[in-house]
Write a protein that holds these residues in place. Sequence first.
Motif, mmCIF file in Angstrom:
data_model
loop_
_atom_site.group_PDB
_atom_site.id
_atom_site.type_symbol
_atom_site.label_atom_id
_atom_site.label_comp_id
_atom_site.label_asym_id
_atom_site.label_seq_id
_atom_site.Cartn_x
_atom_site.Cartn_y
_atom_site.Cartn_z
ATOM 1 N N GLU A 69 0.804 -1.221 0.000
ATOM 2 C CA GLU A 69 0.000 0.000 0.000
ATOM 3 C C GLU A 69 0.840 1.277 0.000
ATOM 4 O O GLU A 69 0.342 2.336 -0.368
ATOM 5 C CB GLU A 69 -0.968 -0.003 1.174
ATOM 6 C CG GLU A 69 -2.045 -1.055 1.020
ATOM 7 C CD GLU A 69 -3.115 -0.989 2.073
ATOM 8 O OE1 GLU A 69 -4.295 -0.920 1.691
ATOM 9 O OE2 GLU A 69 -2.774 -1.016 3.274
ATOM 10 N N LYS A 70 2.088 1.198 0.377
ATOM 11 C CA LYS A 70 2.941 2.388 0.355
ATOM 12 C C LYS A 70 3.499 2.656 -1.035
ATOM 13 O O LYS A 70 3.528 3.790 -1.491
ATOM 14 C CB LYS A 70 4.077 2.259 1.362
ATOM 15 C CG LYS A 70 3.596 2.332 2.795
ATOM 16 C CD LYS A 70 4.745 2.301 3.761
ATOM 17 C CE LYS A 70 4.211 2.354 5.187
ATOM 18 N NZ LYS A 70 5.291 2.272 6.156
ATOM 19 N N SER A 71 3.958 1.619 -1.727
ATOM 20 C CA SER A 71 4.597 1.810 -3.035
ATOM 21 C C SER A 71 3.662 1.528 -4.211
ATOM 22 O O SER A 71 3.934 1.947 -5.327
ATOM 23 C CB SER A 71 5.820 0.899 -3.155
ATOM 24 O OG SER A 71 5.404 -0.457 -3.217
ATOM 25 N N GLY A 72 2.590 0.764 -3.974
ATOM 26 C CA GLY A 72 1.720 0.339 -5.060
ATOM 27 C C GLY A 72 2.231 -0.888 -5.789
ATOM 28 O O GLY A 72 1.634 -1.330 -6.761
ATOM 29 N N ASP A 73 3.353 -1.459 -5.323
ATOM 30 C CA ASP A 73 3.920 -2.649 -5.961
ATOM 31 C C ASP A 73 3.040 -3.867 -5.716
ATOM 32 O O ASP A 73 2.385 -3.979 -4.677
ATOM 33 C CB ASP A 73 5.314 -2.956 -5.398
ATOM 34 C CG ASP A 73 6.353 -1.933 -5.808
ATOM 35 O OD1 ASP A 73 6.107 -1.145 -6.730
ATOM 36 O OD2 ASP A 73 7.430 -1.937 -5.178
#
Length: 80
Positions: free
Chosen positions: A24-28
């Motif tokens: 959820e932080k990087s979208g990876d």
Amino acid sequence: MTLRFIAKDPETNGDNCPTVWVDEKSGDFVVQGWKADAETERECLETGGIPDTEAVVRLPARMVEAIREACDVAAGSAVR
């Protein structure tokens, strides 16, 4: 890193099966899948090398809805 669980392969018993998450932080995307067989890896190598820090995995087509959901989650994550 905060992983958001999306789904496991719907046709397995829930243990040791292909799974999709989104950071959820990087979208990876983070995926657990079946290790690719030698023939699949050989075909992938025709496009370029596979470094030691990467792996070729296979997800069943029946997980397409989970992958779509992961795309929607990733599109809304904070980092772009």
